[in-house]
Design a protein around this motif. Structure first.
Motif, PDB file in Angstrom:
ATOM      1  N   GLN A   1       1.445   4.745   1.557  1.00 52.55           N
ATOM      2  CA  GLN A   1       0.878   5.655   2.764  1.00 52.55           C
ATOM      3  C   GLN A   1       0.418   7.087   2.191  1.00 52.55           C
ATOM      4  O   GLN A   1       0.868   7.538   1.275  1.00 52.55           O
ATOM      5  CB  GLN A   1       1.877   5.962   3.735  1.00 52.55           C
ATOM      6  CG  GLN A   1       1.537   6.201   5.182  1.00 52.55           C
ATOM      7  CD  GLN A   1       2.620   6.534   6.012  1.00 52.55           C
ATOM      8  OE1 GLN A   1       3.437   6.890   5.712  1.00 52.55           O
ATOM      9  NE2 GLN A   1       2.161   6.023   7.325  1.00 52.55           N
TER      10      GLN A   1
ATOM     11  N   THR B   1      -3.551   5.635  11.077  1.00 53.95           N
ATOM     12  CA  THR B   1      -3.825   4.335  11.746  1.00 53.95           C
ATOM     13  C   THR B   1      -4.079   3.269  10.992  1.00 53.95           C
ATOM     14  O   THR B   1      -5.044   3.324  10.060  1.00 53.95           O
ATOM     15  CB  THR B   1      -4.818   4.635  12.849  1.00 53.95           C
ATOM     16  OG1 THR B   1      -4.780   5.899  13.365  1.00 53.95           O
ATOM     17  CG2 THR B   1      -4.537   3.718  14.226  1.00 53.95           C
ATOM     18  N   ALA B   2      -3.247   2.195  10.969  1.00 51.54           N
ATOM     19  CA  ALA B   2      -3.453   0.873  10.451  1.00 51.54           C
ATOM     20  C   ALA B   2      -2.952  -0.173  10.969  1.00 51.54           C
ATOM     21  O   ALA B   2      -1.936   0.004  11.799  1.00 51.54           O
ATOM     22  CB  ALA B   2      -2.768   0.710   9.057  1.00 51.54           C
ATOM     23  N   SER B   3      -3.591  -1.311  11.018  1.00 49.98           N
ATOM     24  CA  SER B   3      -2.868  -2.593  11.595  1.00 49.98           C
ATOM     25  C   SER B   3      -2.076  -3.507  10.625  1.00 49.98           C
ATOM     26  O   SER B   3      -2.215  -3.443   9.496  1.00 49.98           O
ATOM     27  CB  SER B   3      -4.283  -3.477  12.193  1.00 49.98           C
ATOM     28  OG  SER B   3      -3.711  -4.679  11.959  1.00 49.98           O
TER      29      SER B   3
ATOM     30  N   GLY C   1       1.810   3.462  11.199  1.00 47.02           N
ATOM     31  CA  GLY C   1       1.256   4.716  10.232  1.00 47.02           C
ATOM     32  C   GLY C   1       1.800   5.697  10.640  1.00 47.02           C
ATOM     33  O   GLY C   1       1.617   6.840  10.001  1.00 47.02           O
TER      34      GLY C   1
ATOM     35  N   ARG D   1      -6.203  -0.619   3.715  1.00 50.66           N
ATOM     36  CA  ARG D   1      -5.768  -1.669   4.798  1.00 50.66           C
ATOM     37  C   ARG D   1      -6.826  -1.803   5.935  1.00 50.66           C
ATOM     38  O   ARG D   1      -7.095  -2.836   6.496  1.00 50.66           O
ATOM     39  CB  ARG D   1      -4.616  -1.044   5.357  1.00 50.66           C
ATOM     40  CG  ARG D   1      -3.303  -1.190   4.745  1.00 50.66           C
ATOM     41  CD  ARG D   1      -2.230  -0.914   5.686  1.00 50.66           C
ATOM     42  NE  ARG D   1      -1.366  -2.143   6.173  1.00 50.66           N
ATOM     43  CZ  ARG D   1      -0.116  -2.161   6.784  1.00 50.66           C
ATOM     44  NH1 ARG D   1       0.498  -1.037   6.463  1.00 50.66           N
ATOM     45  NH2 ARG D   1       0.462  -3.272   6.887  1.00 50.66           N
ATOM     46  N   ASN D   2      -7.509  -0.499   6.033  1.00 48.38           N
ATOM     47  CA  ASN D   2      -8.561  -0.781   7.299  1.00 48.38           C
ATOM     48  C   ASN D   2      -9.980  -1.424   6.714  1.00 48.38           C
ATOM     49  O   ASN D   2     -10.520  -1.986   7.362  1.00 48.38           O
ATOM     50  CB  ASN D   2      -8.828   0.620   7.684  1.00 48.38           C
ATOM     51  CG  ASN D   2      -7.708   1.335   8.422  1.00 48.38           C
ATOM     52  OD1 ASN D   2      -6.840   0.597   8.686  1.00 48.38           O
ATOM     53  ND2 ASN D   2      -7.619   2.434   8.659  1.00 48.38           N
TER      54      ASN D   2
ATOM     55  N   TRP E   1      -0.038  -1.791  15.539  1.00 52.38           N
ATOM     56  CA  TRP E   1      -0.479  -0.724  14.836  1.00 52.38           C
ATOM     57  C   TRP E   1       0.622   0.034  14.386  1.00 52.38           C
ATOM     58  O   TRP E   1       1.713   0.060  15.004  1.00 52.38           O
ATOM     59  CB  TRP E   1      -1.407   0.243  15.733  1.00 52.38           C
ATOM     60  CG  TRP E   1      -2.524  -0.577  16.160  1.00 52.38           C
ATOM     61  CD1 TRP E   1      -2.581  -1.097  17.556  1.00 52.38           C
ATOM     62  CD2 TRP E   1      -3.843  -0.892  15.580  1.00 52.38           C
ATOM     63  NE1 TRP E   1      -3.916  -1.741  17.756  1.00 52.38           N
ATOM     64  CE2 TRP E   1      -4.482  -1.527  16.433  1.00 52.38           C
ATOM     65  CE3 TRP E   1      -4.252  -0.469  14.095  1.00 52.38           C
ATOM     66  CZ2 TRP E   1      -5.809  -1.868  16.074  1.00 52.38           C
ATOM     67  CZ3 TRP E   1      -5.498  -0.952  13.911  1.00 52.38           C
ATOM     68  CH2 TRP E   1      -6.364  -1.766  14.685  1.00 52.38           C
TER      69      TRP E   1
ATOM     70  N   TYR F   1       0.763  -1.121  -0.020  1.00 55.97           N
ATOM     71  CA  TYR F   1       0.254   0.122  -0.071  1.00 55.97           C
ATOM     72  C   TYR F   1       0.698   1.211  -0.117  1.00 55.97           C
ATOM     73  O   TYR F   1       2.003   1.457   0.603  1.00 55.97           O
ATOM     74  CB  TYR F   1      -0.817   0.127   1.225  1.00 55.97           C
ATOM     75  CG  TYR F   1      -1.779  -1.326   1.517  1.00 55.97           C
ATOM     76  CD1 TYR F   1      -2.743  -1.214   1.194  1.00 55.97           C
ATOM     77  CD2 TYR F   1      -1.029  -2.149   2.407  1.00 55.97           C
ATOM     78  CE1 TYR F   1      -3.725  -2.421   1.542  1.00 55.97           C
ATOM     79  CE2 TYR F   1      -1.529  -3.308   2.735  1.00 55.97           C
ATOM     80  CZ  TYR F   1      -3.096  -3.483   2.446  1.00 55.97           C
ATOM     81  OH  TYR F   1      -3.717  -4.615   2.879  1.00 55.97           O
TER      82      TYR F   1
ATOM     83  N   TRP G   1      -3.108   3.466   1.311  1.00 54.64           N
ATOM     84  CA  TRP G   1      -3.093   2.856   2.444  1.00 54.64           C
ATOM     85  C   TRP G   1      -4.445   2.598   3.105  1.00 54.64           C
ATOM     86  O   TRP G   1      -4.750   1.683   4.028  1.00 54.64           O
ATOM     87  CB  TRP G   1      -2.428   4.110   3.324  1.00 54.64           C
ATOM     88  CG  TRP G   1      -1.850   3.754   4.699  1.00 54.64           C
ATOM     89  CD1 TRP G   1      -2.505   4.290   5.994  1.00 54.64           C
ATOM     90  CD2 TRP G   1      -0.987   2.982   5.199  1.00 54.64           C
ATOM     91  NE1 TRP G   1      -1.699   3.760   7.055  1.00 54.64           N
ATOM     92  CE2 TRP G   1      -0.685   3.049   6.593  1.00 54.64           C
ATOM     93  CE3 TRP G   1       0.252   2.381   4.146  1.00 54.64           C
ATOM     94  CZ2 TRP G   1       0.262   2.294   7.094  1.00 54.64           C
ATOM     95  CZ3 TRP G   1       1.131   1.800   5.016  1.00 54.64           C
ATOM     96  CH2 TRP G   1       1.371   1.928   6.375  1.00 54.64           C
ATOM     97  N   ILE G   2      -5.436   3.502   2.867  1.00 50.12           N
ATOM     98  CA  ILE G   2      -6.767   3.319   3.358  1.00 50.12           C
ATOM     99  C   ILE G   2      -7.449   1.930   3.132  1.00 50.12           C
ATOM    100  O   ILE G   2      -8.425   1.338   3.966  1.00 50.12           O
ATOM    101  CB  ILE G   2      -7.794   4.213   3.068  1.00 50.12           C
ATOM    102  CG1 ILE G   2      -8.000   4.359   1.365  1.00 50.12           C
ATOM    103  CG2 ILE G   2      -7.472   5.824   3.412  1.00 50.12           C
ATOM    104  CD1 ILE G   2      -8.862   5.327   0.895  1.00 50.12           C
TER     105      ILE G   2
END
Lengths: 288, 322
Positions: free
Chosen positions: B11, B143-145, B292, B236-237, B290, B9, B233-234
């Motif tokens: 960022q 924020t991402a795991s 990010g 990921r969530n 976590w 991904y 990146w988004i």
């Protein structure tokens, strides 16, 4: 400004006689501009600075990331300048006629002619290096073991082989804002430039992208009425006269311009002030 | 097995406009003063003519009744403005990120992320404003795991490789009618008919979710601010939400539709990614890691610095009016 606060809002259309527009016409012309080129959008701005004579969500227009491949200085020795006759016989608007081919060639030229690049200094970021070094965030982060991160390397547009700094010159970009100026009853163009890393340029750097004949005269540094901080602005004192002139030329040719096209024409003539900022204005003006 | 490629991904890159710092200093001087408590702010991004995968903040980030421009999406973030450089440096960034991550899990579990998909995107801004020198130090986190790690099954394709012109046209008109909050993440079926997350997924009956969907013709869609060959990146969530709420997907190959628009708002730039979700996924909140925090322009995990003296220092401003 005080003058602006005291000026009554223009209610009746005086578009044809005066070249001025009402807030309603500004909104209509803005909607049309967005319809024609969707990169423009309406903004609300700071809630504390909302103008009551415009709809809350249609306070001003913005288009972002407009490329600016080279500096005016580089342009002035290749471009063809011509002075547009001024309606009041004072200092006229200087336009620069170039085409895209010319522009691209020039971007390449930049790579060879480093003497012209002298005043584009390498950025000195991190003035507070001491502060920065003391803080090591690596320990806070697990990114180092995260294989899902794609590393993006910027693609340079043009490079200069300057042995000392070996710096890479990327494209500057500009955000353009069209605000309604209640005092002059015309649109008012604000612009702000960024370097390749999206760092805001300082005022002197931005003046490099303004036609030198207009720098600090037609183009000034003014507080943005919806945002606060100052940005470069094309002073609107001559806009209505120029608009009137455009209308006359159109009418002499047997065409009548509609108020919807107002901002498209407006953008065409402010282009002459910021000749290197290359926004899409390929749209031909519709006449009725 | 060993040849499998980890799906990657891009960022977000933070872009903080000048007027954000002006507004922040006004608020600090006039309202918040020494108050260091968390403040909710808004950021925007776009998938129309996107450049550099940007998340932008400006003075409107502080607006109470936040409304974004038509082609933009917005997300909520947490601003923490600290009073001293020491507290900024020593602030426990890990803990703050963990707190945001746990909040993310909570909104996935309680269904509010399905109702309001753009809530899946969250960010943190940690700032220290040196108002004497007009220096603003700041760190962003998106924020991402780390889990789940997913793999690319086959190379990405263009939307036109999979769908007819007609399908894309219909999809485009319904996509442009979607509420901005819903358009961030959604699901589409065979001919790109859109189903909103809240209609597709039920947090109370997870084993039933997507049970009667043919995964070959189910597309997990998101509005992608990336113009790169990688997804933003988004996503990921969204993946995290899917593995949490749809156990049926574990170990399966799924199709991701990255919705991208060119400057004319056409969807022909959209891409399809083919990915595989792992079989065993540790979803125990205690074990979740976590990530990010944003790197600076030199690629280091250091705060960024914005010097605003050019537009804030009265002496410098005066020079330009002389």
């Amino acid at each position: 400004s005080v003058a602006e606060q005291l000026t009554p809002v223009l209610r009746e259309s005086k578009f044809k006689e005066s070249g001025r527009i009402t807030p309603e016409e500004f909104v209509a012309a803005g909607d049309h501009l967005i319809f024609i080129s969707p990169t423009w959008q309406w903004m609300t701005g700071d809630e504390a600075k909302i103008k009551s004579y415009l709809p809350r969500d249609k306070q001003f227009l913005v288009t972002k990331n407009v490329p600016c491949l080279r500096r005016c200085k580089q342009m002035e020795f290749t471009g063809v300048e011509k002075i547009v006759e001024d309606v009041e016989g004072e200092d006229g608007w200087v336009t620069h006629e170039t085409d895209d081919m010319n522009l691209n060639e020039c971007a390449e030229e930049m790579t060879l002619d480093s003497s012209k690049m002298d005043d584009i200094e390498p950025k000195n970021e991190d003035e507070d290096d001491d502060d920065q070094e003391a803080l090591d965030m690596e320990e806070f982060d697990v990114d180092n073991v995260d294989p899902s991160v794609a590393i993006i390397k910027p693609t340079p547009i043009a490079t200069t082989k300057d042995s000392e700094t070996d710096s890479v010159i990327h494209t500057r970009t500009y955000d353009l804002h069209i605000v309604y100026n209640k005092y002059y009853q015309t649109p008012h163009l604000f612009l702000i430039g960024y370097d390749e890393n999206r760092q805001v340029l300082n005022i002197d750097q931005m003046y490099e992208d303004v036609s030198q004949d207009n720098a600090k005269k037609t183009v000034t540094y003014e507080a943005h009425p919806h945002l606060g901080p100052s940005m470069l602005a094309v002073h609107p004192c001559k806009h209505s006269d120029l608009m009137k002139k455009f209308l006359q030329i159109a009418e002499e040719g047997g065409n009548e311009l509609s108020v919807y096209s107002y901002l498209i024409i407006f953008l065409k003539f402010v282009q002459s002030v910021i000749p290197t900022v290359n926004y899409d204005f390929s749209q031909t003006i519709k006449t009725t | 097995m060993s040849e499998k490629k980890v799906f990657q991904y891009v960022q977000f890159k933070s872009l903080v406009h000048h007027d954000f710092w002006h507004k922040l200093s006004d608020i600090k001087l006039d309202i918040e003063k020494l108050n260091e408590s968390d403040k909710t702010i808004f950021g925007t991004f776009t998938n129309l003519n996107a450049k550099n995968c940007l998340l932008e903040l400006d003075c409107t980030s502080f607006n109470s009744n936040f409304k974004t421009a038509k082609n933009n999406f917005y997300c909520k973030g947490t601003l923490k403005n600290l009073n001293t450089i020491e507290s900024f440096k020593n602030f426990n960034r890990n803990e703050l990120l963990k707190k945001e991550g746990e909040n993310l899990l909570r909104i996935i579990e309680n269904g509010s992320a399905c109702k309001n998909p753009s809530e899946l995107i969250s960010f943190i801004v940690l700032t220290y404003a040196d108002l004497k020198k007009y220096n603003f130090h700041y760190s962003f986190a998106f924020t991402a795991s780390i889990e789940p790690l997913i793999y690319e099954v086959s190379p990405s394709q263009n939307i036109t490789d999979e769908f007819s012109e007609n399908d894309i046209e219909n999809f485009s008109s319904s996509y442009h009618l979607l509420d901005q909050q819903q358009a961030a993440f959604f699901i589409a079926t065979k001919h790109l008919d859109i189903i909103l997350l809240q209609n597709a997924l039920d947090v109370n009956q997870r084993d039933m979710n997507l049970k009667d969907h043919n995964l070959d013709s189910t597309y997990f869609c998101f509005s992608d601010p990336s113009e790169f060959p990688y997804a933003a990146w988004i996503l990921r969530n969204f993946i995290l939400l899917l593995v949490k709420l749809c156990p049926i997907l574990h170990g399966k190959s799924i199709k991701i539709l990255s919705v991208r628009r060119d400057e004319k708002s056409s969807l022909l730039l959209s891409k399809l990614f083919f990915i595989q979700l792992p079989n065993k996924i540790d979803l125990d909140p205690i074990n979740m890691k976590w990530t990010g925090w944003e790197r600076n322009d030199q690629g280091k995990l250091l705060p960024k610095l914005a010097n605003m003296s050019n537009s804030m220092d009265p002496i410098k401003i005066a020079e330009h009016f002389s």
